[in-house]
Design an enzyme around this catalytic site. Structure first.
Site, short mmCIF file in Angstrom:
data_model
loop_
_atom_site.label_atom_id
_atom_site.label_comp_id
_atom_site.label_asym_id
_atom_site.label_seq_id
_atom_site.Cartn_x
_atom_site.Cartn_y
_atom_site.Cartn_z
N LYS A 13 37.66 42.26 39.40
CA LYS A 13 38.99 42.69 39.87
C LYS A 13 39.07 44.21 39.83
CE LYS A 13 43.93 41.69 39.43
NZ LYS A 13 44.02 41.42 40.88
N HIS A 66 41.65 39.25 33.54
CA HIS A 66 41.01 38.80 34.78
C HIS A 66 39.50 39.03 34.71
CE1 HIS A 66 45.12 38.83 36.39
NE2 HIS A 66 44.65 38.02 37.32
#
Length: 295
Positions: free
Chosen positions: A183, A179
Site C-alpha cells: 500500500k 495494511h
C-alpha cells in the site's frame, strides 16, 4: 501466435460468462487494473454474479496481461481482452469500477465523462484538487466514490458516528490502521473517512484536529485531537480500530478484512445503485441506505 491468442486457446470456452435470468437487468461492467489483485477479485465477482457481465478490462500498457483474456487467470474465456486503450476498454461498458491510482482514475474519469459511462471509484489518495475534478464530472455522470466499498466497513462508519456523538467529551479518540506492505498511501482512505465521520459527528474539522505523526517530546495530548497510526507489513488486507479512551474504560470499534471479496461485493452493489442514477456524486452510505435524511 501471440501471447494473447495463446491465452485464449488455453481457456475453456465452456466457461463463458453467465447470463442473467430472462427478464432481468444486465449491468455491463468494465474493470480498471484488471490484472491486479483487486482487479482479479472484481472479475471473479462479476463472473459469479447473475446480473453483471464483464464488458471491458483496462490496465497499464506495461502490464504482461495486455492482449490476454481478462478471465484467463480463472481458466475461462470471457471474450474480453485486457487493453491499455481506455476508449476501447469502455466501448461496451455502462459502468467502470476503478481501484487504481489517482492519476489513472482521473484519466479514466475524463473518458467516462465523454462517453457517459458511470463510475465506481475505490481509489484512495486523492488531493483536494483531484476530488474537485471528480465532483465536477459528477454533474454529467453518476459516480459512487468511497475509500472502502465493504458493506461491513460502512456499517462500522455508521456505528462510529453514533459512538462519537455519545462519547464527544471525556474520551480521547485514536484511529489505528494496518495494511499490506504494497500500500502506497497512509493513513488509509478508510482511516481518514473514519476520522471525517467522527469529526463531523462531534462538530470538529479533521483538517484542524487530525494528528498524523508523533515523535520526541510532544507534550500532553490535546483532548480535542483525533490521532492516527499506520502499520504496513506482510499481506494484511485491511484492519481498522477506533479507540475511544476515557477514564476507567476504553471502547474499541474494530473492522478486519480477511479478503478483498468484501470490496468486490460492495462494488457490485454500487453498480446496481448507479443503474438508477443519471448523474451525481454518491458514497456507500447512499448505496446502503445508511444516510440520515437530514444529512
Amino acid at each position: 501466435m501471440t501471447k494473447g491468442t495463446q491465452a485464449l486457446k488455453n481457456v475453456a470456452v465452456a466457461g463463458a460468462v453467465q447470463r442473467p435470468p430472462q427478464g432481468s437487468t444486465e449491468h455491463r461492467v468494465a474493470v480498471a487494473g484488471a490484472s491486479g489483485r483487486m482487479g482479479h477479485m472484481l472479475i471473479e465477482a462479476i463472473r459469479a454474479s447473475e446480473d453483471c457481465r464483464l464488458a471491458g478490462a483496462l490496465d497499464v500498457a506495461t502490464s504482461p496481461a495486455i492482449g490476454n483474456d481478462a478471465a484467463a487467470f480463472l481458466g475461462h474465456a470471457s471474450g474480453v481482452p485486457v487493453t491499455a486503450d481506455i476508449a476501447k476498454g469502455l466501448e461496451h461498458a455502462e459502468v467502470l469500477i476503478d481501484f487504481t491510482r489517482p492519476e489513472g482514475t482521473l484519466a479514466h474519469l475524463q473518458v467516462c465523462r465523454e462517453r457517459g459511462v458511470k463510475l465506481v471509484i475505490g481509489t484512495t489518495g486523492f488531493s483536494e484538487a483531484q476530488k474537485a475534478q471528480i465532483a465536477a464530472a459528477a454533474k454529467d455522470i453518476a459516480i459512487v466514490m468511497a475509500p472502502n466499498m465493504s458493506v461491513g466497513v460502512n456499517v462500522t462508519l455508521k456505528l462510529l458516528e453514533l459512538a462519537a456523538k455519545a462519547l464527544a467529551t471525556g474520551y480521547d479518540i485514536e484511529i489505528i490502521e494496518a495494511h499490506h506492505r504494497h500500500k502506497v498511501d497512509a493513513p488509509s482512505g478508510t482511516a481518514l473517512k473514519m476520522g471525517e465521520v467522527i469529526a463531523q459527528a462531534i462538530g470538529r474539522d479533521l483538517k484542524q484536529c487530525g494528528v498524523f505523526a508523533r515523535e520526541g517530546v510532544t507534550g500532553e495530548r490535546d483532548p480535542s485531537t483525533i490521532g492516527f497510526s499506520a502499520i504496513r507489513g506482510g499481506d494484511i488486507v485491511g484492519d481498522h480500530t477506533v479507540l475511544f479512551a476515557g477514564t476507567g474504560e476504553r471502547i474499541e470499534i474494530t473492522h478486519k478484512s480477511a479478503s478483498r471479496a468484501t470490496y468486490a461485493q460492495g462494488s457490485l452493489r454500487a453498480v446496481r445503485f448507479l443503474a438508477e442514477q443519471p448523474n451525481g456524486l454518491f458514497d456507500m452510505f447512499d448505496v446502503l441506505g445508511l444516510r440520515d435524511r437530514d444529512q
